[in-house]
Structure formats: C-alpha cells, structure tokens
Design a protein around this motif. Structure first.
Motif, mmCIF file in Angstrom:
data_model
loop_
_atom_site.group_PDB
_atom_site.id
_atom_site.type_symbol
_atom_site.label_atom_id
_atom_site.label_comp_id
_atom_site.label_asym_id
_atom_site.label_seq_id
_atom_site.Cartn_x
_atom_site.Cartn_y
_atom_site.Cartn_z
ATOM 1 N N GLY A 136 0.846 -1.179 0.000
ATOM 2 C CA GLY A 136 0.000 0.000 0.000
ATOM 3 C C GLY A 136 0.881 1.228 0.000
ATOM 4 N N PRO A 137 0.464 2.313 0.687
ATOM 5 C CA PRO A 137 1.263 3.523 0.732
ATOM 6 C C PRO A 137 2.671 3.243 1.231
ATOM 7 N N ALA A 138 3.652 3.802 0.532
ATOM 8 C CA ALA A 138 5.053 3.671 0.913
ATOM 9 C C ALA A 138 5.471 2.210 1.056
ATOM 10 N N GLY A 139 4.832 1.308 0.298
ATOM 11 C CA GLY A 139 5.199 -0.089 0.348
ATOM 12 C C GLY A 139 4.680 -0.839 1.556
ATOM 13 N N GLU A 140 3.781 -0.244 2.342
ATOM 14 C CA GLU A 140 3.230 -0.941 3.501
ATOM 15 C C GLU A 140 2.364 -2.109 3.058
ATOM 16 N N PRO A 141 2.484 -3.275 3.716
ATOM 17 C CA PRO A 141 1.628 -4.410 3.371
ATOM 18 C C PRO A 141 0.154 -4.065 3.579
ATOM 19 N N VAL A 142 -0.683 -4.507 2.653
ATOM 20 C CA VAL A 142 -2.117 -4.230 2.699
ATOM 21 C C VAL A 142 -2.853 -5.433 3.286
ATOM 22 N N LEU A 143 -3.656 -5.212 4.312
ATOM 23 C CA LEU A 143 -4.337 -6.317 4.982
ATOM 24 C C LEU A 143 -5.234 -7.090 4.026
ATOM 25 N N GLY A 144 -5.918 -6.396 3.123
ATOM 26 C CA GLY A 144 -6.806 -7.083 2.185
ATOM 27 C C GLY A 144 -6.095 -8.108 1.335
ATOM 28 N N HIS A 145 -4.811 -7.894 1.069
ATOM 29 C CA HIS A 145 -4.023 -8.878 0.318
ATOM 30 C C HIS A 145 -3.982 -10.211 1.060
ATOM 31 N N TYR A 146 -3.826 -10.156 2.365
ATOM 32 C CA TYR A 146 -3.714 -11.383 3.151
ATOM 33 C C TYR A 146 -5.082 -12.048 3.346
ATOM 34 N N PHE A 147 -6.145 -11.239 3.388
ATOM 35 C CA PHE A 147 -7.488 -11.818 3.363
ATOM 36 C C PHE A 147 -7.689 -12.590 2.067
ATOM 37 N N ASP A 148 -7.291 -11.974 0.951
ATOM 38 C CA ASP A 148 -7.464 -12.622 -0.349
ATOM 39 C C ASP A 148 -6.573 -13.846 -0.465
ATOM 40 N N LEU A 149 -5.373 -13.769 0.059
ATOM 41 C CA LEU A 149 -4.467 -14.906 0.034
ATOM 42 C C LEU A 149 -5.054 -16.085 0.808
ATOM 43 N N ALA A 150 -5.731 -15.794 1.921
ATOM 44 C CA ALA A 150 -6.373 -16.869 2.688
ATOM 45 C C ALA A 150 -7.438 -17.564 1.851
ATOM 46 N N VAL A 151 -8.208 -16.792 1.087
ATOM 47 C CA VAL A 151 -9.239 -17.383 0.225
ATOM 48 C C VAL A 151 -8.597 -18.274 -0.827
ATOM 49 N N ARG A 152 -7.621 -17.728 -1.529
ATOM 50 C CA ARG A 152 -7.005 -18.442 -2.645
ATOM 51 C C ARG A 152 -6.158 -19.616 -2.176
ATOM 52 N N GLY A 153 -5.775 -19.599 -0.909
ATOM 53 C CA GLY A 153 -4.982 -20.684 -0.385
ATOM 54 C C GLY A 153 -5.774 -21.796 0.259
ATOM 55 N N GLY A 154 -7.105 -21.654 0.321
ATOM 56 C CA GLY A 154 -7.924 -22.751 0.812
ATOM 57 C C GLY A 154 -8.383 -22.654 2.250
ATOM 58 N N LEU A 155 -8.116 -21.547 2.931
ATOM 59 C CA LEU A 155 -8.693 -21.393 4.267
ATOM 60 C C LEU A 155 -10.199 -21.197 4.148
ATOM 61 N N ARG A 156 -10.910 -21.494 5.220
ATOM 62 C CA ARG A 156 -12.366 -21.345 5.232
ATOM 63 C C ARG A 156 -12.683 -19.889 5.571
ATOM 64 N N VAL A 157 -13.022 -19.133 4.535
ATOM 65 C CA VAL A 157 -13.283 -17.699 4.697
ATOM 66 C C VAL A 157 -14.756 -17.431 4.421
ATOM 67 N N ARG A 158 -15.454 -16.936 5.402
ATOM 68 C CA ARG A 158 -16.892 -16.719 5.307
ATOM 69 C C ARG A 158 -17.217 -15.234 5.461
ATOM 70 N N ALA A 159 -18.431 -14.867 5.054
ATOM 71 C CA ALA A 159 -18.864 -13.475 5.137
ATOM 72 C C ALA A 159 -20.179 -13.368 5.886
ATOM 73 N N ALA A 160 -20.290 -12.320 6.666
ATOM 74 C CA ALA A 160 -21.571 -11.902 7.231
ATOM 75 C C ALA A 160 -21.925 -10.602 6.523
ATOM 76 N N GLU A 161 -22.909 -10.663 5.637
ATOM 77 C CA GLU A 161 -23.281 -9.480 4.854
ATOM 78 C C GLU A 161 -24.401 -8.717 5.541
#
Length: 295
Positions: free
Chosen positions: A241-266
């Motif tokens: 993200g800004p100034a090269g800071e890691p973005v939390l959403g990247h790791y949320f997405d990585l969890a999805v693509r890596g097979g963790l059980r990721v659920r949503a409360a909409e």
C-alpha cells in the motif's frame, strides 16, 4: 454473554497522515454526538469500536498504540467504562495496518481474534455479534463483516457467493461489487498465515500496488495447510500500500485463494463510514447522519 476465548484487537498506531496537518489522534475525533441532558455529548469515534466488542461478548481487548498516540491510552485507560478490559501493545514504528495486527500474534495464540478499527462506524449495532456467530457456526478460519458502500474504490470490496468469500480487493479502480469489509474474526490458521507471509514480504523489501495482481503457486494460488497455517508453494503479488506498507486485504485474499475457510456476514441494509480521512469526515457531515445516535 461473554466468551473467554474471544479477544478484541484494535490498531491505533498509525501516523494519521491522511488527516494531515491535524496533529491529534484521529481515534479521539469527537465526530459522533448523542443526545444528553442539557444538549449533546460528544463522543470520540474509538468508543464505538470498544462498545461494539463488548456488545459481541468480548470481555478483553488489545489496543496497539505508538509513541505519538499516548493520548489514546490516557483517554481509554483500562476500558472498563466502555465494557471491555483493555491492555496495550506498543509499536515503535508505523508499518501499516497488517504489521500492527501481527504485533499481537504472540499474545493471541489459541484465541479467536475480533478485529475492529477505531476510526470507523458501522450499522447495524449488532453487526459484530452477528459476525462472531457466523464465524463460530460455520467453523471458519476467517470471517469478514461486509457492508454496502458507494466508496468501494476507496475501500476493500469483497466478492461473496452464498456465505463464502470468493475474492477480496483493495481500492480497485473499477470495483466488482459496491461493498467493503469493515471488521473481521479469525483464529490461529489465519494468524499464522498473516505472520508468515508478512515475514516473507518484508524480507523481499517493499512491494507496491494493490491486491489485484497475480498470486503464483497452484492454479488457484498457494496451498495452505489449514491445520498449521503453513503456506506451501511460492507466493508473489502486490501486497503493498502507501510507501510499500503491506495491505491487509491482500492477506485476506491470500487466505481465500490458499484454501482457508473464509466466510462473510453481509449486512445489505447496513452502513459503513471511515471517518479517518478528510473525505470520510466530510461524508459523515454531509451524508445520511451517522452522528446523531441514541444513547
């Protein structure tokens, strides 16, 4: 009813550069008022994060603070007046949201982490409680609270199918959906993923971009051992993200693509407002009021 296995996690260690030249913790902005005898009581926005944790049955919370945020410690104190016992972790450098959360890794092992941001307001008031219910009922490794927003390009839109999270983006120029994640609950599997991948990303040096890049591994991304949280296979992409800071959403997405059980409360009838930016403050003042709330 409170749960002894739930622990709140509230990051308040950023430099607030988006609010420059303000030299005051944005978490203490009195952006919210409520009716009170003789007028109105101004409330720092951070109170809502802690009260939402208490309402979700979270008895204790960790606030991550920094040397330039000691006013937050002075105001919040032990948190008991807000219904939560508060402890503090000290972060010497501002390294982004993901790093601030990972600082608590060793302190939250074996616990279910309920993460909420101290500069946002969301409705309905029981959203966090319902998110915890989805997390527990589905046996998720990670659960995201998802709210509608007209500002998805500024936030973190989430593609949901049923109750399963399919993708998580960060500030995409052309959002696939008009929503954003606004809070999360996770267990050890995601905590380990976040910790290990941050170490890898920081070791590579700054990475710049958004979460819309490609993750290399299997055809569906790296494979994650859900029992250990270990990532099997190389991972690359755009986690910065800004100034090269890691973005939390990247790791949320990585969890999805890596097979963790990721659920949503909409919460399709809910609202979400980030008041930690000048735009967010203006939207709060000009849009449908999140300010006048009942005690």
């Amino acid at each position: 009813m409170t749960s002894t296995n739930l622990v709140g996690l509230v990051p308040a260690a950023g430099r607030g550069t988006r609010m420059a030249p303000l030299r005051y913790p944005k978490e203490l902005l009195p952006i919210v008022y409520e009716p009170a005898e003789g007028g109105a009581r101004l409330r720092p926005v951070a109170e809502y994060a802690l009260e939402s944790l208490a309402g979700a049955g979270v008895a204790s919370a960790i606030l991550v603070v920094a040397p330039w945020k000691l006013e937050v410690v002075s105001y919040i104190g032990d948190g008991r007046h807000l219904g939560v016992d508060v402890a503090y972790l000290f972060q010497e450098e501002a390294r982004g949201l993901a790093c601030a959360l990972d600082l608590a890794h060793g302190w939250t092992r074996g616990r279910d982490v309920v993460f909420v941001m101290p500069d946002t307001i969301f409705t309905p008031s029981d959203a966090l409680s319902r998110l915890v219910d989805v997390y527990e009922r589905t046996g998720a490794d990670l659960a995201l609270a998802v709210f509608p927003t007209p500002d998805a390009h500024r936030l973190g839109p989430v593609v949901v199918r049923g109750d399963r999270v399919h993708r998580v983006f960060d500030k995409p120029a052309d959002p696939p959906v008009m929503n954003t994640w606004g809070a999360a609950v996770w267990g050890d599997a995601f905590a380990r993923l976040l910790h290990e991948e941050l170490l890898r990303d920081i070791g590579r040096g700054p990475v710049i971009g958004t979460v819309n890049g490609t993750l290399n591994g299997t055809a569906n991304g790296p494979v994650i051992d859900t029992a250990s949280g270990t990532v099997n296979g190389p991972v690359s992409g755009t986690a910065g993200g800004p100034a090269g800071e890691p973005v939390l959403g990247h790791y949320f997405d990585l969890a999805v693509r890596g097979g963790l059980r990721v659920r949503a409360a909409e919460f399709p009838g809910g609202t979400f407002q980030d008041v930690g930016t000048p735009f967010g403050v203006r939207r709060s003042l000009e849009g449908p009021s999140l300010l006048a709330v009942s005690p």
